[in-house]
Design an enzyme around this catalytic site. Structure first.
Site: not given
Ligand code: NDP
Length: 326
Positions: A140, A143-144
């Protein structure tokens, strides 16, 4: 000897942000929800290190910590959170039947499905090792990606997700190397054109991953091979992103619920309703587009409200006036 059949007003299947949010709303609406956590309590977020984009956490929070807090909040309102895996359902009759761990049979007035989706990975030992260590493998970018600011990363995949994520990463990272296993993209022309026209994205066609390289703690590079020439080379990188698709966890609902060709549950647009009355869906099990914790939580709330309204309409004895939406 088989156990006695349990009757439940509101059964929630799954323990990600969608399931716990549905539980918080259903519990506060006196629906006595029972939530089965499934095989990965806390869901996909438990594989994420730091969550910085969920509103209300100005300093960020780890995925596992956030899921524990959501569970605590659901339990504060007396959600019955249970270990167990729903292995079978039968939505063919008036009573919605569900089996837990193959044996325990439950009859439900309403069911909220929050079983989520699982990111697909390549399955290489080295990929799984650094994924488990939280050392540089991610599925992701939204997200990261931030943790790789000003660094070089590699991304695998050639669909719309891979293109979107590569483009997202290109704005943060100095260089993004994209590994495409065929000599063309699967993505739509416009999405592919966007990555092709981005200066700091290098696309390697006919290229697959041989090994994710690291120092035992974190990723330091990726060894790749050209599947036409069999030539191998190493690419320095601190992040290895996998964007080869997701699989919704909906196999047990096949034959009862309308699913799209990839297996996502089809909901009535703008609602959490499925094709079966009293069965609602929230989170990634029905969402292949946004797939965020906050959108999952939002649809969990919708599912609980839809379930409450369904019960209120069906059963005049269910006192909707005692429920609390705020
Ligand atoms: P897709 O299934 O469309 O694409 C998966 C990609 O991963 C393909 O290019 C595939 O390669 C590649 N792949 C699969 N397995 C491997 C492997 N083992 N090694 C290397 N590469 C591999 O998944 P997406 O998640 O990209 O998209 C899912 C759906 O969501 C699609 O319908 C898409 O259009 C939609 N979507 C739309 C968006 C938008 O419109 N903004 C954004 C994101 C998704 P190959 O092509 O060779 O099979």
């Amino acid at each position: 000897m088989s156990e006695e059949i349990e009757r439940i007003k509101c059964l929630i299947i799954g323990s990600g942000p969608a399931g716990y949010t549905a539980a918080i709303y259903a519990a506060r609406a006196n629906m006595s929800p029972v939530l089965y956590q499934g095989t990965q309590p806390g869901g996909q977020l438990t594989t994420t290190n730091e969550v910085e984009n969920f509103p209300g956490y100005p300093e960020g929070v780890t995925g596992p910590e956030m899921m524990m807090e959501l569970q605590k909040q659901a339990e504060r309102f007396e959600t019955d959170v249970r270990n167990g895996w729903v292995t079978k359902v039968d939505f063919s009759g008036d009573t919605h039947k569900v089996w837990v761990n193959e044996t325990k049979e439950i009859h439900c007035d309403t069911v909220i499905i929050s079983t989520g989706a699982s990111a697909k990975y390549l399955g290489l030992d080295s990929e799984q090792k650094y994924l488990k260590l939280g050392g540089g493998v991610s599925a992701c970018a939204v997200c990261d990606g931030f943790f790789y600011k000003n660094q070089e990363v590699v991304i695998v995949g050639a669909g719309d997700s891979a293109c979107e994520e590569a483009h997202y990463l290109s704005k943060l990272c100095t260089k993004v190397t994209m590994l495409v296993r065929r000599d063309e993209f699967r993505a739509s022309k416009i999405m592919a054109a966007r990555v092709k026209n981005t200066e700091n994205i290098e696309i390697l066609y006919n290229t697959e991953t041989d090994e994710v390289l690291g120092d035992g703690q974190v990723v330091t590079g990726v060894r790749v091979f050209n599947n036409k020439t069999n030539e191998r080379h190493e690419i320095p990188a601190t992040g290895f992103f996998v964007a080869i698709g997701h699989k919704p966890n909906t196999d047990i609902f096949k034959g009862f619920l309308d699913l799209d060709e990839t297996g996502y549950i089809i909901n009535v647009p703008g609602t959490s309703k499925t094709n079966i009355e009293g069965v609602f869906v929230s989170g990634d099990a029905a969402d292949h587009v946004y797939r965020q914790a906050v959108t999952a939580a939002g649809t969990g709330c919708m599912a609980a409200l839809d379930a409450e309204r369904y019960l209120a309409a069906k059963d005049a004895t269910f006192d909707v006036s005692t429920s609390t939406y705020n």
